[in-house]
Scaffold this motif. Structure first.
Motif, PDB file in Angstrom:
ATOM      1  N   LYS A   1       3.427  -6.676   5.391  1.00 41.38           N
ATOM      2  CA  LYS A   1       4.033  -7.030   6.741  1.00 41.38           C
ATOM      3  C   LYS A   1       4.646  -5.614   7.402  1.00 41.38           C
ATOM      4  O   LYS A   1       4.766  -5.540   8.459  1.00 41.38           O
ATOM      5  CB  LYS A   1       5.339  -8.027   6.408  1.00 41.38           C
ATOM      6  CG  LYS A   1       5.762  -8.323   7.666  1.00 41.38           C
ATOM      7  CD  LYS A   1       7.133  -9.233   7.534  1.00 41.38           C
ATOM      8  CE  LYS A   1       6.596 -10.661   6.843  1.00 41.38           C
ATOM      9  NZ  LYS A   1       7.737 -11.887   6.496  1.00 41.38           N
ATOM     10  N   ASP A   2       5.074  -4.653   6.485  1.00 43.34           N
ATOM     11  CA  ASP A   2       5.917  -3.646   6.811  1.00 43.34           C
ATOM     12  C   ASP A   2       4.959  -2.606   7.375  1.00 43.34           C
ATOM     13  O   ASP A   2       4.935  -1.659   8.172  1.00 43.34           O
ATOM     14  CB  ASP A   2       6.630  -2.829   5.902  1.00 43.34           C
ATOM     15  CG  ASP A   2       7.675  -1.816   6.372  1.00 43.34           C
ATOM     16  OD1 ASP A   2       8.682  -2.367   6.868  1.00 43.34           O
ATOM     17  OD2 ASP A   2       7.273  -0.752   6.401  1.00 43.34           O
ATOM     18  N   LEU A   3       3.628  -2.945   7.188  1.00 41.95           N
ATOM     19  CA  LEU A   3       2.445  -1.803   7.271  1.00 41.95           C
ATOM     20  C   LEU A   3       2.112  -1.864   8.591  1.00 41.95           C
ATOM     21  O   LEU A   3       1.788  -0.851   9.591  1.00 41.95           O
ATOM     22  CB  LEU A   3       1.009  -2.110   6.677  1.00 41.95           C
ATOM     23  CG  LEU A   3       1.026  -1.573   5.241  1.00 41.95           C
ATOM     24  CD1 LEU A   3      -0.284  -2.305   4.779  1.00 41.95           C
ATOM     25  CD2 LEU A   3       1.099  -0.046   5.069  1.00 41.95           C
ATOM     26  N   HIS A   4       2.523  -2.996   9.416  1.00 40.55           N
ATOM     27  CA  HIS A   4       2.169  -2.869  10.867  1.00 40.55           C
ATOM     28  C   HIS A   4       3.198  -2.339  11.651  1.00 40.55           C
ATOM     29  O   HIS A   4       3.136  -2.514  12.977  1.00 40.55           O
ATOM     30  CB  HIS A   4       2.019  -4.615  11.160  1.00 40.55           C
ATOM     31  CG  HIS A   4       1.019  -5.304  10.422  1.00 40.55           C
ATOM     32  ND1 HIS A   4      -0.509  -4.728  10.763  1.00 40.55           N
ATOM     33  CD2 HIS A   4       0.887  -5.900   9.382  1.00 40.55           C
ATOM     34  CE1 HIS A   4      -1.212  -5.292   9.932  1.00 40.55           C
ATOM     35  NE2 HIS A   4      -0.689  -6.115   9.230  1.00 40.55           N
TER      36      HIS A   4
ATOM     37  N   ALA B   1       0.859  -1.200   0.143  1.00 34.97           N
ATOM     38  CA  ALA B   1       0.094   0.030  -0.046  1.00 34.97           C
ATOM     39  C   ALA B   1       0.759   1.265  -0.031  1.00 34.97           C
ATOM     40  O   ALA B   1       2.055   1.001   0.283  1.00 34.97           O
ATOM     41  CB  ALA B   1      -0.957  -0.018   1.166  1.00 34.97           C
ATOM     42  N   ILE B   2       0.329   2.229  -0.367  1.00 32.06           N
ATOM     43  CA  ILE B   2       1.095   3.688  -0.364  1.00 32.06           C
ATOM     44  C   ILE B   2       0.402   4.203   0.856  1.00 32.06           C
ATOM     45  O   ILE B   2      -0.613   4.260   1.119  1.00 32.06           O
ATOM     46  CB  ILE B   2       0.308   4.568  -1.682  1.00 32.06           C
ATOM     47  CG1 ILE B   2       1.008   3.875  -2.797  1.00 32.06           C
ATOM     48  CG2 ILE B   2       1.012   5.857  -1.501  1.00 32.06           C
ATOM     49  CD1 ILE B   2       0.476   4.655  -4.272  1.00 32.06           C
ATOM     50  N   THR B   3       1.373   4.854   1.562  1.00 35.55           N
ATOM     51  CA  THR B   3       1.053   5.500   2.972  1.00 35.55           C
ATOM     52  C   THR B   3       1.354   7.187   3.031  1.00 35.55           C
ATOM     53  O   THR B   3       0.923   7.632   3.909  1.00 35.55           O
ATOM     54  CB  THR B   3       2.023   4.685   4.060  1.00 35.55           C
ATOM     55  OG1 THR B   3       3.337   4.826   3.878  1.00 35.55           O
ATOM     56  CG2 THR B   3       1.508   3.223   4.136  1.00 35.55           C
ATOM     57  N   ALA B   4       2.234   7.394   2.159  1.00 37.29           N
ATOM     58  CA  ALA B   4       2.417   8.771   2.197  1.00 37.29           C
ATOM     59  C   ALA B   4       3.302   9.387   0.769  1.00 37.29           C
ATOM     60  O   ALA B   4       3.422   8.464   0.151  1.00 37.29           O
ATOM     61  CB  ALA B   4       3.579   9.006   3.429  1.00 37.29           C
ATOM     62  N   ALA B   5       3.410  10.633   0.925  1.00 30.59           N
ATOM     63  CA  ALA B   5       3.659  11.187  -0.472  1.00 30.59           C
ATOM     64  C   ALA B   5       4.377  12.622  -0.339  1.00 30.59           C
ATOM     65  O   ALA B   5       4.145  13.291   0.908  1.00 30.59           O
ATOM     66  CB  ALA B   5       2.635  11.261  -1.542  1.00 30.59           C
TER      67      ALA B   5
END
Length: 333
Positions: free
Chosen positions: A328-331, A175-179
């Motif tokens: 996995k990294d989203l958590h 997923a995209i979380t920031a920009a």
């Protein structure tokens, strides 16, 4: 402008199509389709780019298992005047369409605009798309192909390729979380055959601002991927950031990944389709497998035209950044 999305915007499908030279490079097996005919079965290069986009979108829809009527929005563009290749593609698909032009940074811009529309609740899904074609770009921005001029060591080879990414509000995994939306930077470079030197300052500015705004540092990321700086631009980027006390680690450039040295592409690759096709063919599959967890995708664009180059103008450039994280990294915090 720094954007932190309220919820992750999920990447649920992606596809990439490329041309003959790209099919001979190190990423050949990563593309959904490669074509040995630069005309893609049409009678002009411009029609070929539209056909390439069309095939790429069809691969995306097939992989996701949805019909074109299920797509809420497409954000994208190309390098042709008035982004005509994309406009003609949309004539056949009839998606709600936001045409974008930020030169070779168009894919990152498309990902940002599409993510913002989803995050704001205006769309449940959206496609980001960008493409380029060696022949259309060379004819438009440099010299006619029949001219046979010798390419300089700093020149880059425009990728014949297209990348598409489907973003959704609901999903799981990558997923995209920031920009970080970039600013125009112009350090006075006038040579249209040295895009790396022109674009590197914009990439440095955007990365520096993102690290400040996000409170992170380069070593927090598994990969910092620039779009198409090539050899010259990559070296300059590292030098510029070093002056700001930023040691750029875990870095690679799409323009150095898509072709092998023996393919004689001088300083590397460029074009809207460079970053877009490498991201969709190579990087996102790696993230889906959990091989890469947290990346920054930084696409750079040279905002010049044939007219401004002939008038002796300098080349203003821009870089946009998206932070993409695996499931996995989203958590992780």
């Amino acid at each position: 402008m720094y954007i932190e999305f309220r919820k992750p915007v999920y990447i649920t499908a992606y596809a990439a199509v490329a041309g003959k030279k790209e099919s001979e490079g190190p990423l050949a097996d990563c593309f959904d389709e490669t074509v040995t005919d630069d005309y893609f079965g049409t009678d002009t290069w411009e029609k070929a780019e539209t056909e390439m986009q069309s095939r790429c979108i069809k691969h995306l829809l097939h992989k996701k298992g949805i019909d074109k009527k299920d797509v809420n929005l497409l954000c994208g563009g190309d390098l042709c005047n008035q982004i005509t290749s994309t406009a003609y593609t949309m004539r056949d698909f009839a998606f709600p369409f936001l045409g974008l032009y930020n030169a070779c940074s168009t894919m990152a811009e498309g990902l940002i605009v599409a993510s913002c529309m989803i995050d704001a609740g205006h769309a449940d899904n959206a496609i980001a798309l960008a493409s380029s074609h060696f022949c259309t770009a060379e004819r438009q921005f440099r010299t006619p192909l029949d001219y046979g001029g010798k390419r300089t060591p700093t020149a880059q080879w425009t990728v014949t390729g297209c990348g598409t990414v489907l973003l959704e509000r609901a999903g799981k995994g990558t997923a995209i979380t920031a920009a970080q939306v970039g600013r125009v930077v112009d350090l006075g470079v006038k040579d249209a055959n040295n895009m790396g030197a022109a674009m590197a300052p914009a990439a440095a500015q955007t990365l520096k601002q993102f690290f400040i705004n996000s409170g992170t540092k380069p070593e927090d990321y598994d990969l910092i991927l620039t779009g198409d700086l090539g050899k010259v631009g990559t070296q300059l980027l590292k030098e510029l950031l070093k002056k700001e006390n930023i040691e750029l680690c875990n870095h690679n450039d799409c323009g150095l990944m898509i072709f092998a040295p023996e393919q004689k592409v001088q300083s590397g690759a460029s074009g809207c389709g460079c970053g877009a096709s490498v991201l969709a063919s190579c990087i996102l599959p790696q993230m889906g497998k959990g091989e890469v967890g947290n990346i920054l995708f930084v696409a750079t664009g040279a905002l010049m035209s044939p007219a401004t180059s002939m008038q002796g103008e300098t080349i203003p450039c821009i870089a946009h950044l998206v932070n993409i994280r695996s499931g996995k990294d989203l958590h992780k915090k």
